[in-house]
Structures are given as C-alpha cells and as structure tokens.
Design a protein around this motif. Structure first.
Motif, PDB file in Angstrom:
ATOM      1  N   ILE A  40      21.493 -11.401   2.496  1.00 54.16           N
ATOM      2  CA  ILE A  40      21.226  -9.983   2.264  1.00 54.16           C
ATOM      3  C   ILE A  40      19.871  -9.643   2.871  1.00 54.16           C
ATOM      4  CG2 ILE A  40      22.684  -9.645   0.242  1.00 54.16           C
ATOM      5  CD1 ILE A  40      20.304 -10.032  -1.536  1.00 54.16           C
ATOM      6  N   ILE A  41      19.783  -8.437   3.368  1.00 55.69           N
ATOM      7  CA  ILE A  41      18.533  -7.927   3.923  1.00 55.69           C
ATOM      8  C   ILE A  41      17.519  -7.750   2.793  1.00 55.69           C
ATOM      9  CG2 ILE A  41      17.504  -5.823   4.875  1.00 55.69           C
ATOM     10  CD1 ILE A  41      18.783  -7.504   6.966  1.00 55.69           C
ATOM     11  N   SER A  42      16.262  -7.963   3.112  1.00 55.51           N
ATOM     12  CA  SER A  42      15.223  -7.811   2.100  1.00 55.51           C
ATOM     13  C   SER A  42      14.036  -7.035   2.656  1.00 55.51           C
ATOM     14  CB  SER A  42      14.740  -9.187   1.630  1.00 55.51           C
ATOM     15  OG  SER A  42      13.768  -9.062   0.625  1.00 55.51           O
ATOM     16  N   THR A  43      13.664  -5.989   1.948  1.00 55.82           N
ATOM     17  CA  THR A  43      12.419  -5.285   2.234  1.00 55.82           C
ATOM     18  C   THR A  43      11.781  -4.937   0.900  1.00 55.82           C
ATOM     19  OG1 THR A  43      11.387  -3.392   3.355  1.00 55.82           O
ATOM     20  CG2 THR A  43      13.561  -3.015   2.398  1.00 55.82           C
ATOM     21  N   THR A  44      10.473  -4.930   0.848  1.00 58.07           N
ATOM     22  CA  THR A  44       9.759  -4.680  -0.409  1.00 58.07           C
ATOM     23  C   THR A  44      10.109  -3.310  -0.986  1.00 58.07           C
ATOM     24  OG1 THR A  44       7.936  -6.037   0.378  1.00 58.07           O
ATOM     25  CG2 THR A  44       7.457  -4.568  -1.454  1.00 58.07           C
ATOM     26  N   ALA A  45      10.318  -3.274  -2.292  1.00 66.13           N
ATOM     27  CA  ALA A  45      10.587  -2.001  -2.976  1.00 66.13           C
ATOM     28  C   ALA A  45       9.266  -1.248  -3.127  1.00 66.13           C
ATOM     29  CB  ALA A  45      11.237  -2.249  -4.337  1.00 66.13           C
ATOM     30  N   ALA A  46       8.893  -0.559  -2.057  1.00 60.50           N
ATOM     31  CA  ALA A  46       7.647   0.209  -2.040  1.00 60.50           C
ATOM     32  C   ALA A  46       7.773   1.296  -0.993  1.00 60.50           C
ATOM     33  CB  ALA A  46       6.463  -0.694  -1.708  1.00 60.50           C
ATOM     34  N   PRO A  47       7.347   2.510  -1.291  1.00 63.19           N
ATOM     35  CA  PRO A  47       7.293   3.525  -0.243  1.00 63.19           C
ATOM     36  C   PRO A  47       6.356   3.056   0.868  1.00 63.19           C
ATOM     37  CG  PRO A  47       6.983   4.499  -2.426  1.00 63.19           C
ATOM     38  CD  PRO A  47       6.907   3.021  -2.596  1.00 63.19           C
ATOM     39  N   PRO A  48       6.619   3.436   2.142  1.00 67.93           N
ATOM     40  CA  PRO A  48       5.791   2.981   3.252  1.00 67.93           C
ATOM     41  C   PRO A  48       4.300   3.211   2.995  1.00 67.93           C
ATOM     42  CG  PRO A  48       7.705   4.155   4.070  1.00 67.93           C
ATOM     43  CD  PRO A  48       7.721   4.306   2.590  1.00 67.93           C
ATOM     44  N   GLY A  49       3.530   2.157   3.190  1.00 67.20           N
ATOM     45  CA  GLY A  49       2.081   2.262   3.031  1.00 67.20           C
ATOM     46  C   GLY A  49       1.579   2.172   1.607  1.00 67.20           C
ATOM     47  N   GLU A  50       2.502   2.001   0.642  1.00 68.87           N
ATOM     48  CA  GLU A  50       2.089   1.933  -0.766  1.00 68.87           C
ATOM     49  C   GLU A  50       2.290   0.529  -1.331  1.00 68.87           C
ATOM     50  OE1 GLU A  50       3.642   5.015  -3.285  1.00 68.87           O
ATOM     51  OE2 GLU A  50       3.570   6.524  -1.688  1.00 68.87           O
ATOM     52  N   GLU A  51       1.708   0.309  -2.507  1.00 70.02           N
ATOM     53  CA  GLU A  51       1.816  -0.992  -3.167  1.00 70.02           C
ATOM     54  C   GLU A  51       3.244  -1.213  -3.674  1.00 70.02           C
ATOM     55  OE1 GLU A  51      -0.792  -3.346  -3.656  1.00 70.02           O
ATOM     56  OE2 GLU A  51      -1.611  -2.051  -2.086  1.00 70.02           O
ATOM     57  N   PRO A  52       3.671  -2.492  -3.805  1.00 74.08           N
ATOM     58  CA  PRO A  52       4.999  -2.777  -4.356  1.00 74.08           C
ATOM     59  C   PRO A  52       5.171  -2.189  -5.752  1.00 74.08           C
ATOM     60  CG  PRO A  52       4.037  -4.751  -3.400  1.00 74.08           C
ATOM     61  CD  PRO A  52       2.957  -3.717  -3.410  1.00 74.08           C
ATOM     62  N   MET A  53       6.369  -1.697  -6.015  1.00 73.24           N
ATOM     63  CA  MET A  53       6.671  -1.132  -7.331  1.00 73.24           C
ATOM     64  C   MET A  53       7.146  -2.236  -8.268  1.00 73.24           C
ATOM     65  SD  MET A  53       8.573   2.356  -6.013  1.00 73.24           S
ATOM     66  CE  MET A  53       8.425   3.199  -7.576  1.00 73.24           C
ATOM     67  N   VAL A  54       6.602  -2.267  -9.477  1.00 71.20           N
ATOM     68  CA  VAL A  54       6.901  -3.364 -10.398  1.00 71.20           C
ATOM     69  C   VAL A  54       7.907  -2.979 -11.482  1.00 71.20           C
ATOM     70  CG1 VAL A  54       4.646  -4.419  -9.999  1.00 71.20           C
ATOM     71  CG2 VAL A  54       4.927  -2.845 -11.922  1.00 71.20           C
ATOM     72  N   ASP A  55       8.124  -1.693 -11.697  1.00 73.93           N
ATOM     73  CA  ASP A  55       8.983  -1.213 -12.779  1.00 73.93           C
ATOM     74  C   ASP A  55      10.362  -0.844 -12.217  1.00 73.93           C
ATOM     75  OD1 ASP A  55      10.334   0.304 -14.712  1.00 73.93           O
ATOM     76  OD2 ASP A  55       8.485   1.147 -15.518  1.00 73.93           O
ATOM     77  N   PRO A  56      11.427  -1.548 -12.640  1.00 78.12           N
ATOM     78  CA  PRO A  56      12.769  -1.248 -12.119  1.00 78.12           C
ATOM     79  C   PRO A  56      13.185   0.212 -12.323  1.00 78.12           C
ATOM     80  CG  PRO A  56      12.797  -3.287 -13.369  1.00 78.12           C
ATOM     81  CD  PRO A  56      11.444  -2.683 -13.571  1.00 78.12           C
ATOM     82  N   TRP A  57      12.794   0.800 -13.475  1.00 78.42           N
ATOM     83  CA  TRP A  57      13.141   2.199 -13.725  1.00 78.42           C
ATOM     84  C   TRP A  57      12.487   3.107 -12.682  1.00 78.42           C
ATOM     85  CZ3 TRP A  57      10.654   6.798 -14.863  1.00 78.42           C
ATOM     86  CH2 TRP A  57      11.474   7.838 -15.309  1.00 78.42           C
ATOM     87  N   GLU A  58      11.220   2.845 -12.361  1.00 76.78           N
ATOM     88  CA  GLU A  58      10.527   3.640 -11.343  1.00 76.78           C
ATOM     89  C   GLU A  58      11.165   3.465  -9.961  1.00 76.78           C
ATOM     90  OE1 GLU A  58       6.336   2.861 -11.415  1.00 76.78           O
ATOM     91  OE2 GLU A  58       6.049   3.878 -13.336  1.00 76.78           O
TER      92      GLU A  58
END
Length: 203
Positions: free
Chosen positions: A139-157
């Motif tokens: 599966i493809i993987s890219t960080t769950a973060a809007p471009p240029g922002e820190e990774p998001m840690v909360d699944p709900w967010e």
C-alpha cells in the motif's frame, strides 16, 4: 466523510482489517497507524486511487510516495536488493525507516522517483502489517499531514481534515515524528531525513 473505526493496535481484529482491505481493493483511500506517524494510503496498483490520494492530501505530483511491504522477502519484487543492502535492511527493518532503493519494473511509474528509485517501508506495527498481508501487495504511504505541516496524531482530526478518506483506522494517538529516510540506491548510506529511527548505527 470517512468512517472512524477503532482497532486494537496490538491484536487488530481480522474483520476490521478485512473491511479496510475491501475499501483499498475498491480504489478507496484510508488513514492508518504506522510505527512512526499515521499514514494515508491506497492500493499501489490502482492508478486512480493514487491520483485521489494526491488530491485528498493536496500534494503536488512531484512529491514522492513511499510504499509499505509486509516483510523483507517482498521488497525484492519492487527494488534491487544486493547483499550489502540486504544486510542493512535486515538490521533495521521492521522499523521506522524509509529506504530509498533502485526500483524494478514491477513499480508503477507514478510512484517512481526521478532517478528510478522508490521509497520502501516495513513498519513494526501490527495493524500496518496485517493490512498489507491481507491485501497481498504493497500500500502507498504518505504522512497524514497537510503539506508543510506537522504530522497529525489524533485519528478523529485526520478524519475531519481529510474528508475524502473512506476510512480511518483508529489505534489511538499516533506518533509525531516521521520516519528516518535513508538512500541506499547508490551503494552507500546517505541519510536524507533524520526522524523516528536512530541513525547512529547507520553511518
């Protein structure tokens, strides 16, 4: 809007993994935990799904995507792994690293980097490993973060921020430090990004 599906991070329930894989097989994009940060991903072999992933994240097409393999044996289908490289991979995987290797012809051109290389991960996380094993291909993987922002840690967010996702597997709060990226494609170790994986034994 994505469905938020709680899942056991140590012993993921097979029916929940199966539900996520059915979405991947149908061309869906999901959020899921890894051993570093939450990722967004889709089926490596589905071109339309990869296009949707770029759109959902708001990511430019020249930004590279890594992909997740279940184990070391699977990597050799998608990357050229000589003995010296294999020794490095065997030492550090599974773990929070992304290794840049020379791609084989099995890798879709969409996810190859300019130098015909590819970033490959084998996360040490039961949920991620169960997903790729059930799917039967990376599966493809890219960080769950809007471009240029820190990774998001909360699944709900993550669910709220990326409404184009079909599903987010909620294994609790994720990490905030992305993978360490290491380029082995030219036969020597080059650290491209220091992250969750220690680098002192790599060099």
């Amino acid at each position: 809007m994505a469905v938020l599906l709680p899942i056991n991070p140590e012993h993921p329930e097979p029916r929940k993994i199966k539900r996520a894989v059915e979405i991947l097989e149908q061309g869906g994009v999901i959020g899921y935990p890894t051993d570093a940060v939450y990722g967004l991903g889709c089926d490596l072999m589905n071109k339309a799904a990869i296009e949707r992933l770029y759109q959902i994240k708001g990511m430019q097409r020249d930004k590279n995507l890594a992909f997740i393999c279940p184990d070391l044996a699977d990597i050799s289908r998608y990357a050229i792994v000589e003995n010296a490289i294999y020794r490095v991979l065997k030492r550090f995987l599974p773990g929070p690293y992304c290794f840049v290797l020379t791609a084989t012809r099995e890798v879709p051109k969409m996810v190859q980097m300019k130098q015909k290389t590819v970033g490959i991960r084998v996360p040490a996380h039961p949920v991620t490993q169960a997903l790729v094993r059930e799917l039967g291909r990376p599966i493809i993987s890219t960080t769950a973060a809007p471009p240029g922002e820190e990774p998001m840690v909360d699944p709900w967010e993550i669910k709220e921020r990326f409404p184009g996702l079909e599903l987010v597997l909620d294994a609790g709060a994720g990490g905030s430090v992305p993978t360490t990226v290491v380029d082995l494609s030219e036969g020597e170790v080059r650290i491209l990004r220091e992250g969750a994986g220690p680098t002192d034994e790599l060099v």
